[in-house]
Design a protein around this motif. Structure first.
Motif, mmCIF file in Angstrom:
data_model
loop_
_atom_site.group_PDB
_atom_site.id
_atom_site.type_symbol
_atom_site.label_atom_id
_atom_site.label_comp_id
_atom_site.label_asym_id
_atom_site.label_seq_id
_atom_site.Cartn_x
_atom_site.Cartn_y
_atom_site.Cartn_z
ATOM 1 N N UNK A 1 -9.723 -0.557 -9.110
ATOM 2 C CA UNK A 1 -9.125 0.389 -10.056
ATOM 3 C C UNK A 1 -7.654 0.640 -9.747
ATOM 4 N N UNK A 2 -7.319 0.668 -8.446
ATOM 5 C CA UNK A 2 -5.914 0.866 -8.069
ATOM 6 C C UNK A 2 -5.053 -0.292 -8.557
ATOM 7 N N UNK A 3 -5.531 -1.526 -8.368
ATOM 8 C CA UNK A 3 -4.760 -2.701 -8.799
ATOM 9 C C UNK A 3 -4.618 -2.725 -10.317
ATOM 10 N N UNK B 1 -2.459 -8.836 -5.433
ATOM 11 C CA UNK B 1 -3.625 -9.638 -5.039
ATOM 12 C C UNK B 1 -3.282 -10.497 -3.831
ATOM 13 N N UNK B 2 -2.067 -11.054 -3.819
ATOM 14 C CA UNK B 2 -1.616 -11.816 -2.643
ATOM 15 C C UNK B 2 -1.632 -10.944 -1.393
ATOM 16 N N UNK B 3 -1.124 -9.721 -1.499
ATOM 17 C CA UNK B 3 -1.105 -8.815 -0.342
ATOM 18 C C UNK B 3 -2.521 -8.506 0.140
ATOM 19 N N UNK B 4 -3.440 -8.288 -0.796
ATOM 20 C CA UNK B 4 -4.826 -7.992 -0.434
ATOM 21 C C UNK B 4 -5.478 -9.186 0.253
ATOM 22 N N UNK B 5 -5.248 -10.384 -0.265
ATOM 23 C CA UNK B 5 -5.837 -11.580 0.344
ATOM 24 C C UNK B 5 -5.300 -11.795 1.753
ATOM 25 N N UNK B 6 -4.006 -11.537 1.960
ATOM 26 C CA UNK B 6 -3.441 -11.672 3.298
ATOM 27 C C UNK B 6 -4.093 -10.698 4.274
ATOM 28 N N UNK B 7 -4.363 -9.497 3.807
ATOM 29 C CA UNK B 7 -5.006 -8.501 4.662
ATOM 30 C C UNK B 7 -6.422 -8.921 5.018
ATOM 31 N N UNK B 8 -7.189 -9.387 4.032
ATOM 32 C CA UNK B 8 -8.553 -9.838 4.298
ATOM 33 C C UNK B 8 -8.562 -11.039 5.238
ATOM 34 N N UNK C 1 -5.681 -0.426 3.283
ATOM 35 C CA UNK C 1 -5.455 -1.331 2.152
ATOM 36 C C UNK C 1 -4.857 -0.574 0.972
ATOM 37 N N UNK C 2 -5.393 0.600 0.671
ATOM 38 C CA UNK C 2 -4.855 1.400 -0.436
ATOM 39 C C UNK C 2 -3.422 1.850 -0.142
ATOM 40 N N UNK C 3 -3.138 2.144 1.129
ATOM 41 C CA UNK C 3 -1.773 2.525 1.505
ATOM 42 C C UNK C 3 -0.829 1.343 1.345
ATOM 43 N N UNK C 4 -1.297 0.145 1.724
ATOM 44 C CA UNK C 4 -0.490 -1.071 1.553
ATOM 45 C C UNK C 4 -0.170 -1.286 0.079
ATOM 46 N N UNK C 5 -1.165 -1.096 -0.784
ATOM 47 C CA UNK C 5 -0.937 -1.235 -2.230
ATOM 48 C C UNK C 5 0.130 -0.244 -2.685
#
Length: 324
Positions: free
Chosen positions: A149-151, A175-182, A200-204
């Motif tokens: 929902x945030x994205x 999405x790139x940032x999220x994939x790097x984190x995972x 993750x939400x803070x990174x977003x």
């Protein structure tokens, strides 16, 4: 007193020139992150897995096989062991105890504590936490829903605030940032719990803040320099906002560095995720999100076209030469 400047005023870096390499690197890293996540999986904490987690500290690094054998003979379920923070600290993860009530959990904890203290003199019980399987399933669902929902919300905001190209490029970068984190957590096998979802939400949030600043400057320059090519507008806009981007990133990294070294092992995963997010968020803002606007066909408003609301009447300004 002279002000500190991490980026000179006359900086004029051609970021767009490297967009082909940046897109290739982004695709490669994203595929590697997905592959790592699928192949190795995430080390879910008790928040998501459910069960009982006991933290035990020993005087010296213990033999994990010996610890596992000692716990297994107690009849509290199959134990999963992992070093936590330093070689002397071990987390022991056990399944949900039969009955699932507080009494059964306390009995299992007491058994493990007593047995390890007897077998490993000086072993110190630190803490335990427990989550039922039903609660862990709800936490997984709510965590994924919060991120999705945030994205989507951020993408819709960018579309309505700017143009559809800005929304698409923003979603791709996030999405790139999220994939790097995972991928990072799959590689390092740091525990992935609710603290990491918060990270993750803070990174977003950090990532979108940086992107919106750059996108807003791009839109202003599109109206100010109507005869300038889009490549030049993006380079100009990124260079103009670069001092702010660098200063913000450096100051946040200083705070996170102190937290990483002084915050203890409990916050190590959260802090590591935040530090990674600063780097990948800054990279994606400059090289992915901004340059992708060219690929998506964004163009400056034609001279004499209808002006949209803006700031300070800059919509009708002519190009007087690029600013450095």
């Amino acid at each position: 007193m002279k002000l500190l400047k991490l980026v000179p005023d006359n900086t004029n870096i051609d970021f767009v020139r490297l967009r082909g390499w940046a897109f290739g690197l982004t695709m490669l890293l994203s595929l590697l992150a997905v592959g790592l996540t699928v192949y190795k999986g995430l080390n879910f904490g008790v928040d998501f897995e459910g069960g009982l987690m006991i933290e035990e500290r020993f005087r010296q690094p213990p033999d994990l096989d010996r610890v596992r054998a000692e716990v297994d003979r107690l009849g509290v379920g199959e134990a999963a062991l992992q070093q936590f923070g330093d070689p002397n600290t071990i987390t022991i993860r056990l399944p949900v105890q039969s009955g699932g009530d507080e009494g059964a959990t306390n009995a299992a904890v007491k058994k493990v504590e007593t047995a390890l203290a007897r077998t490993f003199p000086g072993a110190e019980f630190r803490r335990y936490s427990t989550v039922s399987g039903k609660v862990s399933g709800e936490l997984i669902r709510n965590g994924v829903l919060a991120v999705v929902l945030a994205v989507l919300g951020i993408g819709l905001f960018a579309i309505f605030r700017f143009e559809w190209q800005f929304g698409v490029s923003t979603i791709v970068a996030i999405v790139h940032d999220l994939l790097m984190t995972l991928g990072f957590f799959a590689l390092t096998q740091f525990e992935f719990d609710l603290n990491i979802v918060a990270a993750v939400l803070t990174i977003i949030g950090y990532s979108i803040n940086d992107k919106i600043v750059i996108d807003d400057r791009i839109r202003e320059n599109m109206r100010r320099y109507r005869k300038m090519e889009m490549r030049e507008i993006i380079n100009l806009s990124v260079n103009e906002t670069l001092p702010r981007t660098v200063m913000t990133s450096v100051t946040i990294l200083l705070a996170l560095g102190a937290l990483l070294f002084l915050g203890g092992h409990v916050l190590r995963g959260f802090t590591a995720a935040m530090i990674l997010g600063i780097f990948v968020g800054t990279y994606s803002s400059i090289y992915v999100s901004s340059s992708l606007l060219i690929t998506l066909g964004l163009r400056a408003e034609p001279e004499g076209g209808a002006a949209r609301p803006g700031r300070g009447g800059m919509e009708n300004a002519e190009r007087v030469g690029p600013r450095n």
